[in-house]
Scaffold this active site. Structure first.
Site: not given
Ligand code: AMP
Length: 277
Positions: A144, A29, A182-184, A27, A34
């Site tokens: 992942g 970012f 995490s992107s978050r 997704m 990744h």
């Protein structure tokens, strides 16, 4: 590195790629987690395809779809540096054109944990991944361990719908203090960022207890709970000690198990897990 947007462009570009093709759906970012999947894919394939698509179908009505972090120029640079051959950046209309009406609904493994906390999430995930697989037609796809239940759902769907490809799982990459990348994590304030490694500390405490001989599910769930309750910024959604294939909660660990948890740090919902074997 070639970039495409529409399905037609993707299909045309895919034809000129050397096979086997490794595929990494994301997704965006992007972070080192990744890129570690891209590196795994590069080692075992002649070409690597990455998709960047923030899938509206996997976000609930009160979730962070519009706020989800995006930085396409930075993502493209990271992917080019990592040696990716083709990046697919479809729009929501490319994936869900007007009149779209077909959904992939996996039963069983989608029900507990993330499925119980995020109704409809895995229907969105399974549907988009099925569409991405059909479009890219890779020989292998990389996911992942960070999203352990997602892996279980994708493996189930791949078997059930006879997708002719291998699902490869890469380990969770972590920050030096243990926080899973995490992107978050970009949502966290400085104070929340300090608190966030409590997820990893809770999992590590339970893992240590397991390795010292504690095999009771209740005791291991309590061990995670005890660590989390010491962090005032953490609001627990679930802790789990479950069978690693069915994701059903265990009373007693006989073979292996998945410890997992979901915790709000402020408004940010974080998940993490560790496999016991
Ligand atoms: P996302 O962009 O969050 O949908 O993630 C795309 C892929 O990267 C998924 O297969 C994730 O499980 C994987 N991933 C996300 N975070 C990590 C991490 N910290 N380490 C390894 N893989 C990850």
């Amino acid at each position: 590195m070639k970039q495409v947007v529409s399905l037609e462009e993707l299909r045309a570009a895919r034809k000129s790629l050397a096979e086997p093709i490794g595929f990494v759906p994301t997704m965006g970012f992007l972070h080192a987690g990744h890129i570690s999947l891209v590196e795994l894919a590069k080692k075992a394939n002649a070409s690597v395809v990455v998709s960047i698509f923030v899938n509206p179908a996997q976000f609930g009505p009160n979730e962070d779809l519009s706020a989800y972090p995006r930085d396409i120029p930075k993502d493209l640079k990271m992917l080019a540096d990592a040696g990716v051959d083709l990046v697919w950046l479809p729009t929501p209309d490319d994936v869900y054109p007007p009149g779209f009406a077909t959904w992939v609904s996996v039963e069983g493994v989608t029900e507990p944990l993330e499925g119980a906390s995020r109704p409809g999430h895995f229907r969105g995930v399974a549907t988009v991944v099925a569409k991405l697989f059909n479009a890219v037609q890779p020989q292998s796809a990389y996911f992942g361990q960070k999203d352990a239940q997602q892996v279980a759902v994708i493996k189930q769907m791949t078997r059930d719908l006879n997708f002719p490809l291998e699902i490869v799982v890469g380990p969770t990459l972590r920050e030096p203090d243990g926080l899973a990348m995490s992107s978050r994590n970009s949502y966290l304030s400085a104070e929340e960022r300090q608190a966030a490694p409590v997820l990893h500390r809770a999992l590590s405490a339970a893992k240590t207890s397991y390795e010292a001989g504690e095999h009771s599910g209740d005791a291991l769930r309590a061990a995670m709970h005890d660590v989390l309750k010491q962090e005032p910024l953490a609001r627990l959604q679930y802790v789990s000690c479950a069978d690693s294939l069915t994701l059903q909660e265990l009373n007693q660990i006989e073979n292996d198990a998945l410890l997992s948890l979901a915790v709000f740090i402020g408004k940010t919902r974080l998940i993490d897990n560790v496999l016991l074997s």
